[in-house]
Design a protein around this motif. Sequence first.
Motif, short mmCIF file in Angstrom:
data_model
loop_
_atom_site.label_atom_id
_atom_site.label_comp_id
_atom_site.label_asym_id
_atom_site.label_seq_id
_atom_site.Cartn_x
_atom_site.Cartn_y
_atom_site.Cartn_z
N ARG A 45 0.82 -1.22 0.00
CA ARG A 45 0.00 0.00 0.00
C ARG A 45 0.85 1.26 0.00
O ARG A 45 0.44 2.30 -0.48
N GLU A 46 2.05 1.16 0.57
CA GLU A 46 2.96 2.32 0.59
C GLU A 46 3.67 2.49 -0.76
O GLU A 46 4.40 3.46 -0.94
N HIS A 47 3.45 1.56 -1.66
CA HIS A 47 4.08 1.60 -2.98
C HIS A 47 3.01 1.47 -4.06
O HIS A 47 3.10 0.64 -4.96
N THR A 48 1.98 2.29 -3.92
CA THR A 48 0.86 2.33 -4.86
C THR A 48 0.86 3.70 -5.53
O THR A 48 0.84 4.72 -4.84
N TYR A 49 0.88 3.70 -6.87
CA TYR A 49 0.97 4.96 -7.62
C TYR A 49 0.02 4.94 -8.79
O TYR A 49 -0.45 3.88 -9.21
N MET A 50 -0.26 6.10 -9.32
CA MET A 50 -1.13 6.24 -10.48
C MET A 50 -0.29 6.62 -11.70
O MET A 50 0.44 7.62 -11.66
N VAL A 51 -0.39 5.81 -12.73
CA VAL A 51 0.25 6.13 -14.01
C VAL A 51 -0.83 6.63 -14.94
O VAL A 51 -1.88 6.01 -15.09
N HIS A 52 -0.59 7.78 -15.54
CA HIS A 52 -1.52 8.35 -16.51
C HIS A 52 -1.02 8.01 -17.91
O HIS A 52 0.18 8.11 -18.17
N ALA A 53 -1.94 7.60 -18.76
CA ALA A 53 -1.58 7.27 -20.14
C ALA A 53 -2.42 8.11 -21.08
O ALA A 53 -3.62 8.30 -20.87
N PRO A 58 2.31 5.88 -21.62
CA PRO A 58 2.36 6.41 -20.26
C PRO A 58 2.99 7.80 -20.27
O PRO A 58 4.06 8.01 -20.83
N SER A 59 2.29 8.75 -19.66
CA SER A 59 2.76 10.14 -19.73
C SER A 59 3.34 10.65 -18.42
O SER A 59 4.20 11.53 -18.43
N ASP A 60 2.86 10.18 -17.29
CA ASP A 60 3.40 10.60 -16.01
C ASP A 60 2.97 9.63 -14.92
O ASP A 60 2.16 8.74 -15.16
N CYS A 61 3.55 9.80 -13.73
CA CYS A 61 3.29 8.91 -12.60
C CYS A 61 3.29 9.74 -11.32
O CYS A 61 3.91 10.80 -11.26
#
Length: 137
Positions: A45-53, A58-61
């Motif tokens: 849970r401490e290593h959960t991120y959102m990647v935008h595509a 993939p454009s950012d995180c």
Amino acid sequence: MSQSTLELLEYDEQMAKRASWEAFEFTLLGEGVIEVVNGSYDDPREHTYMVHAEGKIPSDCTCPAWEYQEGACKHMVAVAIREPLLEAVATEPSTRADGGIAVEAPPYDDSEEECDCDKLSDDFPCWPCVPDGRREL
């Protein structure tokens, strides 16, 4: 001939290895957003991120590495090397990574008075009543 998604990202060999070896889990959240959970850590849970595509790229995180380093982070590369995931993001934002379609549960109907819970003890509900919200475990 068009470039592959990986050819459009800047990353090094170490980043590519980590992106392919670490235990990532992906969830499509819609509108080009992919939740990436790294199960390689003690507390994922401490290593959960959102990647935008954007489309299939993939454009950012939301991870710290994306903010402070040059090029793509391992989460973006992990998304990029999973072509079916990018295909799902680009074509159907409500498609889940497992191939299923996200649907809402039908509302609970109070008129259904009988269920298997009536045959069980008060502290042990039947399984259909748990996701329906009629009883808790």
